[in-house]
Write an enzyme that holds these catalytic residues in place. Structure first.
Site, PDB file in Angstrom:
ATOM      1  N   HIS A 372       1.011  -1.480  -0.118  1.00  0.00           N
ATOM      2  CA  HIS A 372      -0.198   0.102   0.209  1.00  0.00           C
ATOM      3  C   HIS A 372       0.507   1.157   0.221  1.00  0.00           C
ATOM      4  CE1 HIS A 372      -3.781  -2.259   1.134  1.00  0.00           C
ATOM      5  NE2 HIS A 372      -2.916  -2.673   1.346  1.00  0.00           N
ATOM      6  N   LYS A 563      -9.272  13.341   4.506  1.00  0.00           N
ATOM      7  CA  LYS A 563      -8.356  12.298   4.275  1.00  0.00           C
ATOM      8  C   LYS A 563      -7.160  12.508   5.447  1.00  0.00           C
ATOM      9  CE  LYS A 563      -6.793  13.631   0.099  1.00  0.00           C
ATOM     10  NZ  LYS A 563      -6.774  12.289  -0.385  1.00  0.00           N
ATOM     11  N   ARG A 564      -6.457  11.212   6.045  1.00  0.00           N
ATOM     12  CA  ARG A 564      -5.307  12.346   6.575  1.00  0.00           C
ATOM     13  C   ARG A 564      -4.749  12.823   6.942  1.00  0.00           C
ATOM     14  NH1 ARG A 564      -4.337   8.187  11.064  1.00  0.00           N
ATOM     15  NH2 ARG A 564      -3.195   9.608  11.531  1.00  0.00           N
ATOM     16  N   LYS A 569       0.091  14.437   1.216  1.00  0.00           N
ATOM     17  CA  LYS A 569      -1.606  14.526   0.419  1.00  0.00           C
ATOM     18  C   LYS A 569      -1.755  16.515   0.082  1.00  0.00           C
ATOM     19  CE  LYS A 569      -3.365  10.932   2.924  1.00  0.00           C
ATOM     20  NZ  LYS A 569      -3.727   9.747   2.000  1.00  0.00           N
ATOM     21  N   THR A 671      -9.272   6.229  -1.833  1.00  0.00           N
ATOM     22  CA  THR A 671     -10.329   5.460  -1.792  1.00  0.00           C
ATOM     23  C   THR A 671     -11.602   6.316  -1.816  1.00  0.00           C
ATOM     24  OG1 THR A 671      -9.817   4.761   0.388  1.00  0.00           O
ATOM     25  CG2 THR A 671      -9.529   3.395  -1.199  1.00  0.00           C
ATOM     26  N   LYS A 675     -15.687   7.321  -3.382  1.00  0.00           N
ATOM     27  CA  LYS A 675     -16.384   7.757  -2.351  1.00  0.00           C
ATOM     28  C   LYS A 675     -17.107   8.984  -2.782  1.00  0.00           C
ATOM     29  CE  LYS A 675     -14.007   5.174   1.444  1.00  0.00           C
ATOM     30  NZ  LYS A 675     -13.531   5.530   2.332  1.00  0.00           N
TER      31      LYS A 675
HETATM   32  C1  26Q Z   1       3.210   1.121  10.573  1.00  0.00           C
HETATM   33  C2  26Q Z   1       4.153   0.127  11.779  1.00  0.00           C
HETATM   34  C3  26Q Z   1       4.067   1.213  12.431  1.00  0.00           C
HETATM   35  C4  26Q Z   1       3.056   1.832  13.223  1.00  0.00           C
HETATM   36  C5  26Q Z   1       2.199   2.271  11.871  1.00  0.00           C
HETATM   37  C6  26Q Z   1       2.244   1.403  11.180  1.00  0.00           C
HETATM   38  C7  26Q Z   1       1.030   1.829  10.268  1.00  0.00           C
HETATM   39  C8  26Q Z   1      -0.785   2.069  10.271  1.00  0.00           C
HETATM   40  C9  26Q Z   1      -1.427   1.977   8.888  1.00  0.00           C
HETATM   41  C10 26Q Z   1       1.745   2.303   8.299  1.00  0.00           C
HETATM   42  C11 26Q Z   1       0.630   2.242   7.994  1.00  0.00           C
HETATM   43  C12 26Q Z   1      -0.729   2.677   7.502  1.00  0.00           C
HETATM   44  C13 26Q Z   1      -1.692   2.605   6.590  1.00  0.00           C
HETATM   45  C14 26Q Z   1      -2.040   2.833   5.458  1.00  0.00           C
HETATM   46  C15 26Q Z   1      -2.558   3.048   4.309  1.00  0.00           C
HETATM   47  O1  26Q Z   1      -3.797   3.995   4.955  1.00  0.00           O
HETATM   48  N1  26Q Z   1      -2.366   3.877   3.441  1.00  0.00           N
HETATM   49  C16 26Q Z   1      -2.997   3.733   2.245  1.00  0.00           C
HETATM   50  O2  26Q Z   1      -4.466   2.745   1.754  1.00  0.00           O
HETATM   51  C17 26Q Z   1      -4.943   3.039   0.496  1.00  0.00           C
HETATM   52  C18 26Q Z   1      -5.970   1.757   0.347  1.00  0.00           C
HETATM   53  O3  26Q Z   1      -4.662   0.905  -0.419  1.00  0.00           O
HETATM   54  C19 26Q Z   1      -4.763   3.608  -0.308  1.00  0.00           C
HETATM   55  O4  26Q Z   1      -5.760   4.342  -1.131  1.00  0.00           O
HETATM   56  C20 26Q Z   1      -4.004   5.276  -0.238  1.00  0.00           C
HETATM   57  O5  26Q Z   1      -3.182   5.619  -1.011  1.00  0.00           O
HETATM   58  C21 26Q Z   1      -3.005   4.538   0.949  1.00  0.00           C
HETATM   59  O6  26Q Z   1      -2.100   5.459   1.186  1.00  0.00           O
END
Ligand code: 26Q
Length: 831
Positions: A372, A563-564, A569, A671, A675
């Site tokens: 991702h 979004k975050r 972004k 995503t 939406k």
């Molecule tokens: C990793 C290690 C330690 C702590 C936290 C994390 C961590 C947690 C969540 C790293 C990443 C995430 C989330 C990532 C995320 O939401 N990525 C998004 O995924 C979507 C679904 O595929 C995409 O549409 C987005 O582009 C992408 O940014």
């Protein structure tokens, strides 16, 4: 429609707990209120009624869930297991009612009791068990898996504290702990009978067994128990009801205090606390110091429980271990569960005495990996000393996997030592680290990105050497979102209009929305289309006022970025544009301008200072702009606090314009973009992630494209990005930056936004200023298009009409066909 959705029998004729008619529902709601909760109908609170209704709905899912489990155990169907550290499922009541087809019956049943369904829907706390896109994607996929009648289990962690709640104080984000479980969770079913042990720490001992085989024994430092908590996930208008199984950590029995009188009492208490800490809290992403030991422990904990559960179910199906890959496919949602590669090897080799080669074959055939992100700072690696300390046996196994893997690479590319170093599972540049993306890629039979551009870049950049070695392992599966939650539930007025215009077939096949194309120019239809949008904007305006006190005009163009918060972004690019408009109005108060309402929403990671400063900037701009008489209401800026699944459902349907403005090559897919599109918003966006495919589907004439392409971004970077050049060539940009730096939006404090302005001017990896002029020009096209109401409406209709590709049903069908090789199973309910 099948009979379960039209059932309207008298109460006496319908079975308790499963009847779908109004009378049966009403009777069971009251029963639950009295018998389960011990409350009195006369003085029950809305929350009491919410619980009573939720239990009545849950009952109706149970028969389906049992029938589903029978089907995949007894009928030997292959099961998709979705392993994810996050599931952002949102409030469950509305979705379950829609999927069971009993929304209107439940409404009527409550009405007869003097209760409004909408009041109860508003009460539900959402389980915030995810950060953003990745967690929400997992939830959309569960909805589609059940809807497509694919046997599936979602495996994850039951965090006691999900993502923090966001409050805004003095313009700054403040994090509040999320207490989603405080009032109880009516949806989950605790399964103390489904529990597994997971080891940590300690050391390993090797020996040779009676057959002369090399054996390793792991003598753990401590052990934690994982207990299953199940949430039913019903499909839309089908009987299948899959399970989301989340693991909760507990102390093992031997540490229970009453059994521990002989030992060290305080040590026992410590053990209990340590065990329960494991599933306590969700880690926010984008934390600079995310390399936390507890996070790795969480990952291993849920992965080990899930794999042990799959092996248990395999046995229940009467199948030998060797058939694991024929009965289960496990999808790894990013690298967070990638320790599964080593853990499955450990379970097969150490615990079931299987030969390495056979175990490796099974492991690879069972696992598949979805990537991702391409951002180097987001690729997961773990320092070796900590890894060894926490998971000594798994590190041994990773070394053995690596040894065999690098032998294969050496055979293909003799003497290419640089390649070996690049591909190794262990990064040896500086302090050694385990590369989780490499582990996942080596251990999986399929690797995919989440949008066409992202998958291409994945093969060209971070996993290039692997794609060269195993080209057939790589593919793309573009993300999708569920139209049940993001269209039917969020935008019922639009759903009704669609039904009345093109019939109901779009509800199970979203590509049918194309039939709207024939109505796009029909004036009467356009009027109805606009009326729906207007009503949704009014609803959002009311919520904005109660959340922030800001009054917005529903006739303005609603321009939304939710979004975050992250520099890639580029919420600050949007902010720069607002400042530009503000300066234009101040210079010429008579300027004719399209009235716009800018809405932002999103959380910043607690440790990400720049993201928090961006929130502060947006609020600073809002404070100045919203009340300036020179603006005279033509610009409004809103930061909607605490963006989450629940709020999102009011936001997407109210948008006219969707902001998808990341630096090309940085957003894997997105995503939210899908939406918005589904709900008839037009997109202003870069050629990034799934925007590329959205534009392809809807056509360039219905999309506002701007900015550098990914390859242009790379060439600018290679040539040396000099932001100053963009500033000196552009007076509006210079003035906007100066105004921000002057303290105008920070109550005179010129120091506050200095770090942000400096980053844009001197060290911005996301090239904000390079895209500014092109963004401003496209925004002018947006304003011009808005002036032609009929044209705008036609474009809006086209966006919904061509959103079919972005249903998660399409995405799941692709995973089933190309990666999992799983087919639907029809579930029938015994009468
Ligand atoms: C990793 C290690 C330690 C702590 C936290 C994390 C961590 C947690 C969540 C790293 C990443 C995430 C989330 C990532 C995320 O939401 N990525 C998004 O995924 C979507 C679904 O595929 C995409 O549409 C987005 O582009 C992408 O940014």
């Amino acid at each position: 429609m099948d009979d379960m959705h039209t059932l309207r029998a008298p109460a006496g004729a319908e079975p308790a707990r499963s009847g779908l008619g109004v009378a049966a529902l009403q009777r069971d709601i009251v029963d639950n209120l009295i018998c389960l909760q011990g409350r009195y109908p006369e003085i029950a609170t809305p929350h009491d009624w919410f619980m009573a209704l939720a239990y009545a709905v849950r009952d109706r899912m149970m028969t389906r869930r049992v029938a589903t489990t029978y089907a995949y155990v007894a009928r030997g169907a292959k099961v998709a297991c979705y392993l994810s550290a996050e599931f952002l499922i949102g409030p469950q009541l509305g979705n379950n009612l829609i999927n069971l087809g009993i929304e209107s019956n439940a409404r009527d049943a409550l009405q007869a009791l003097g209760i409004e369904l909408d009041t109860l829907l508003a009460i539900e706390e959402e389980p915030g068990l995810g950060n953003g896109g990745l967690g929400r994607l997992a939830a959309c996929y569960l909805d589609s898996l059940s809807t497509l009648e694919i046997p599936a289990i979602g495996y994850g962690i039951r965090y006691e504290f999900g993502i923090f709640d966001q409050e805004i104080r003095d313009g700054w984000q403040v994090e509040i702990t999320d207490k989603w479980l405080q009032k109880g969770n009516p949806w989950e079913i605790l399964r103390p009978d489904v529990a597994f042990y997971v080891n940590f720490g300690g050391r390993t001992e090797s020996s040779t067994d009676a057959q002369g085989h090399y054996r390793v024994r792991w003598i753990p430092g401590y052990t934690v128990k994982g207990v299953a908590c199940d949430t039913p996930m019903p499909g839309f208008r089908v009987n299948m009801c899959n399970t989301l199984r989340l693991w909760k950590s507990e102390a093992v029995e031997s540490f229970d205090l009453q059994d521990f009188n002989a030992g060290d009492y305080y040590e026992a208490v410590h053990e209990k606390v340590r065990s329960e800490t494991l599933s306590k809290v969700l880690y926010p992403n984008d934390e600079p110091e995310a390399g936390k030991r507890l996070r790795l422990a969480q990952q291993y904990f849920f992965v080990s429980c899930s794999l042990q559960d799959m092996l248990r179910l395999l046995k229940l199906k009467g199948e030998p271990v060797g058939r694991l890959a024929d009965m289960f496919s496990a999808q790894l949602n990013d690298t967070h569960p990638s320790i599964a590669v080593a853990e499955l090897m450990r379970l097969l080799v150490d615990e079931r005495q299987m030969e390495w080669d056979e175990a490796w074959d099974i492991t690879q055939r069972t696992l598949a990996y979805t990537n991702h992100t391409l951002l180097p700072e987001a690729l997961e690696t773990w320092g070796l000393p900590m890894f060894r300390d926490l998971l000594p046996r798994l590190l041994d196994i990773i070394y053995e996997i690596n040894r065999r893997f690098l032998d294969e690479v050496r055979q293909r590319f003799p003497g290419d030592d640089a390649r070996i170093a690049r591909m190794s599972l262990i990064d040896e540049n500086g302090a050694k680290r385990v590369r989780m993306a490499h582990l996942a890629t080596v251990g999986a039979h399929a690797v995919n990105g989440v949008a066409a551009l992202h998958s291409k870049l994945l093969e060209e950049t971070v996993l290039r050497d692997f794609a060269e070695l195993w080209p057939k392992r790589f593919r793309n599966v573009t993300n999708g979102v569920t139209p049940r939650r993001f269209l039917m539930l969020s935008n019922p007025a639009l759903a009704t209009l669609l039904d009345e215009t093109i019939g109901q077939s779009w509800r199970t096949d979203l590509t049918k929305l194309r039939e709207l194309g024939a109505h796009a120019d029909d004036a009467a239809f356009q009027d109805r289309w606009r009326a729906v949008k207007q009503e949704n904007k009014q609803t959002l305006a009311t919520r904005i006022q109660s959340a922030t006190g800001i009054v917005v005009d529903p006739n303005a163009l609603f321009d939304i970025q939710v979004k975050r918060i992250h520099e890639y972004k580029r919420q600050h690019l949007n902010a720069l544009y607002i400042v530009t408009l503000y300066l234009r109005l101040r210079r010429d108060p008579q300027l004719a301008m399209t009235p716009r309402c800018f809405v932002f929403g999103g959380k910043a990671a607690p440790g990400y200072a720049m993201a928090k400063l961006i929130i502060r900037l947006i609020n600073g701009i809002a404070e100045v702009v919203n009340d300036d008489p020179a603006v005279n209401g033509r610009l409004k800026v809103v930061f909607y606090p605490d963006f989450n699944v629940k709020n999102a459902q009011f936001i997407y349907p109210a948008a006219d314009l969707s902001e998808q403005i990341s630096t090309a090559g940085k957003e894997a897919s997105g995503t939210g973009n899908m939406k918005f599109m589904m709900n008839g918003a037009l997109t202003i966006g870069t050629l990034d992630g799934a925007n590329v495919e959205i534009r392809e589907e809807v056509g360039d004439e219905n999309f506002f494209l701007f900015g550098l392409t990914e390859s242009e971004v790379e060439s600018v970077r290679r040539a040396g990005y000099r932001p100053g050049e963009y500033v000196s060539g552009n007076d509006e940009l210079r003035e906007a930056l100066e105004l921000i730096a002057s303290g105008h939006f920070s109550r005179g404090d010129a120091a506050m936004f200095r770090p942000l302005v400096d980053s844009l001017l001197y060290h911005d990896p996301f090239l904000v200023l390079a895209d500014y002029a092109s963004y401003v020009a496209r925004q002018q096209d947006v304003s011009d298009a808005w002036q032609d109401t009929r044209r705008w409406t036609r474009m809006s209709i086209a966006n919904t009409a061509y959103a079919g590709k972005f249903s998660s049903d399409r995405a799941i069908a692709e995973y089933c066909e190309h990666i999992w090789k799983i087919r639907p199973v029809k579930i029938t309910l015994e009468r």
